[in-house]
Design an enzyme around this catalytic site. Sequence first.
Site, mmCIF file in Angstrom:
data_model
loop_
_atom_site.group_PDB
_atom_site.id
_atom_site.type_symbol
_atom_site.label_atom_id
_atom_site.label_comp_id
_atom_site.label_asym_id
_atom_site.label_seq_id
_atom_site.Cartn_x
_atom_site.Cartn_y
_atom_site.Cartn_z
ATOM 1 N NE ARG A 1 -8.340 2.442 2.293
ATOM 2 C CZ ARG A 1 -8.563 3.573 2.966
ATOM 3 N NH1 ARG A 1 -9.779 3.863 3.393
ATOM 4 N NH2 ARG A 1 -7.576 4.434 3.179
ATOM 5 C CG HIS B 1 -13.856 6.348 0.533
ATOM 6 N ND1 HIS B 1 -12.967 5.400 0.110
ATOM 7 C CD2 HIS B 1 -13.345 6.807 1.702
ATOM 8 C CE1 HIS B 1 -11.964 5.299 0.966
ATOM 9 N NE2 HIS B 1 -12.184 6.160 1.959
HETATM 10 P P1 NAP Z 1 -5.394 2.389 13.537
HETATM 11 O O1 NAP Z 1 -5.354 3.408 14.619
HETATM 12 O O2 NAP Z 1 -4.105 1.920 12.958
HETATM 13 O O3 NAP Z 1 -6.188 1.133 14.103
HETATM 14 C C1 NAP Z 1 -6.244 -0.074 13.423
HETATM 15 C C2 NAP Z 1 -6.898 -1.133 14.300
HETATM 16 O O4 NAP Z 1 -7.056 -2.326 13.531
HETATM 17 C C3 NAP Z 1 -6.035 -1.499 15.521
HETATM 18 O O5 NAP Z 1 -6.851 -1.769 16.630
HETATM 19 C C4 NAP Z 1 -5.336 -2.782 15.044
HETATM 20 O O6 NAP Z 1 -4.959 -3.674 16.076
HETATM 21 C C5 NAP Z 1 -6.450 -3.413 14.239
HETATM 22 N N1 NAP Z 1 -5.901 -4.419 13.316
HETATM 23 C C6 NAP Z 1 -4.993 -4.255 12.334
HETATM 24 N N2 NAP Z 1 -4.722 -5.437 11.733
HETATM 25 C C7 NAP Z 1 -5.458 -6.359 12.372
HETATM 26 C C8 NAP Z 1 -5.600 -7.769 12.244
HETATM 27 N N3 NAP Z 1 -4.917 -8.475 11.322
HETATM 28 N N4 NAP Z 1 -6.438 -8.400 13.092
HETATM 29 C C9 NAP Z 1 -7.134 -7.733 14.034
HETATM 30 N N5 NAP Z 1 -7.051 -6.376 14.220
HETATM 31 C C10 NAP Z 1 -6.217 -5.711 13.396
HETATM 32 O O7 NAP Z 1 -6.297 2.881 12.326
HETATM 33 P P2 NAP Z 1 -7.431 4.017 12.336
HETATM 34 O O8 NAP Z 1 -6.818 5.367 12.327
HETATM 35 O O9 NAP Z 1 -8.398 3.685 13.407
HETATM 36 O O10 NAP Z 1 -8.073 3.771 10.880
HETATM 37 C C11 NAP Z 1 -8.634 2.538 10.517
HETATM 38 C C12 NAP Z 1 -8.935 2.488 9.026
HETATM 39 O O11 NAP Z 1 -10.089 3.257 8.731
HETATM 40 C C13 NAP Z 1 -7.874 3.089 8.113
HETATM 41 O O12 NAP Z 1 -6.797 2.195 7.906
HETATM 42 C C14 NAP Z 1 -8.649 3.364 6.848
HETATM 43 O O13 NAP Z 1 -8.565 2.259 5.955
HETATM 44 C C15 NAP Z 1 -10.083 3.517 7.334
HETATM 45 N N6 NAP Z 1 -10.604 4.884 7.099
HETATM 46 C C16 NAP Z 1 -11.696 5.034 6.296
HETATM 47 C C17 NAP Z 1 -12.212 6.312 6.106
HETATM 48 C C18 NAP Z 1 -13.438 6.541 5.260
HETATM 49 O O14 NAP Z 1 -13.731 7.674 4.913
HETATM 50 N N7 NAP Z 1 -14.200 5.514 4.941
HETATM 51 C C19 NAP Z 1 -11.616 7.417 6.732
HETATM 52 C C20 NAP Z 1 -10.520 7.204 7.543
HETATM 53 C C21 NAP Z 1 -10.015 5.927 7.721
HETATM 54 P P3 NAP Z 1 -3.846 -3.264 17.165
HETATM 55 O O15 NAP Z 1 -4.585 -2.333 18.101
HETATM 56 O O16 NAP Z 1 -3.501 -4.548 17.785
HETATM 57 O O17 NAP Z 1 -2.727 -2.604 16.410
HETATM 58 C C1 GLV Z 2 -9.688 7.649 4.115
HETATM 59 O O1 GLV Z 2 -10.216 6.697 3.634
HETATM 60 C C2 GLV Z 2 -8.516 7.569 4.947
HETATM 61 O O2 GLV Z 2 -7.919 6.497 5.032
HETATM 62 O O3 GLV Z 2 -8.145 8.616 5.512
#
Ligand code: NAP
Ligand code: GLV
Length: 308
Positions: free
Chosen positions: A223, A271
């Site tokens: 983000r 994005h």
């Molecule tokens: P996820 O499975 O919830 O993983 C989040 C990771 O971040 C986990 O390892 C978590 O730690 C860590 N984390 C959260 N808060 C933290 C903190 N304060 N300090 C250190 N580590 C922290 O999420 P995901 O599915 O991988 O997705 C991640 C993000 O990608 C989404 O939230 C979204 O904003 C972004 N995204 C962007 C796009 C795009 O098109 N650009 C697309 C999809 C997603 P723990 O393992 O300890 O819980």
């Molecule tokens: C896209 O940014 C998502 O969070 O799926």
Amino acid sequence: MRIVCYFPPNKDCKPWLDALRSRIRSPASVEAWQPDSPAADYAVVWRPSQAFFDSQPCLRAIFVAGAGVDAVLSLRLPIGVPVLRLEDAGMASQMTEYVVHAVLRHFRQFDAYAEQAAAGCWRERPLRLRSEYPVGLMGYGVLGQAAARALQVLDFDVHAWTRTPRDSAALRVYCGADSLTDFLRATRILVCMLPLTPDTEGIICRDTLEQLHSGSYLINLARGAHVVESDLLAALDTGHLLGATLDVCRDEPAAPDHPFWRHPKITLTPHIAGTTLCAESVEQIADNIDALERGIPARGYVDPRRGY
Ligand code: NAP
Ligand code: GLV
């Protein structure tokens, strides 16, 4: 059963309605939200408005059509109603492609070679060694783990930073705010795949950037609000940071005169790193609705207290 869908005006809702209608097992009405829509049991939403939730008092679950839930959790939600997000649903491979591309483009100096090519200059640049380009992943969740695996296949030295401790045979995982400095000092290419929460907003700021190796590189595909944009520009100006690939911006869409567009050391994309795929997403949402109806575990539960 009633299912109501809310998508912003720039996103075509119809494929989602069609896919949900054909995929939900129980008899269901699936409709796009209107301010006078009847109360529904389930909501499928992307960037919903407060008016949407205020008009839907009977929801039993909220399905977010994406991985990140920051835009939903920032609203006043019906109390006690679970929020479920997408896990992967076809985004992990796209996010991995984006990360691998950005890492390789920087590491193999393809931008510099493109500039040389434009000038008709046949010149070999000094070779970069992988051992001098350790990759640090902020966030090692569903998407971060997929990217880490791909980078390791390419023999990059990868480590990660998470909120909670974990044992990982695959790589070194630094955990919690106390280990952030050690994580950053070990990092030359910083990849942000964190969820946006109060703890992670503005986390990529002057203080964090200064702790990276000199001559580091930033890739942010999580983000825009993780980054303090003026601090990033300052770190690029001093040369401490060599460049950045950004898929996100604090205010989206980025205005045509946003400094990131024309900055020579920044690549900005709109994005698109991990686009939500309708068929895969509906499959996961329909399985979850089915699970809730049958009283068996669903996947992708968000913990509103931790913010992801
Ligand atoms: P996820 O499975 O919830 O993983 C989040 C990771 O971040 C986990 O390892 C978590 O730690 C860590 N984390 C959260 N808060 C933290 C903190 N304060 N300090 C250190 N580590 C922290 O999420 P995901 O599915 O991988 O997705 C991640 C993000 O990608 C989404 O939230 C979204 O904003 C972004 N995204 C962007 C796009 C795009 O098109 N650009 C697309 C999809 C997603 P723990 O393992 O300890 O819980
Ligand atoms: C896209 O940014 C998502 O969070 O799926």
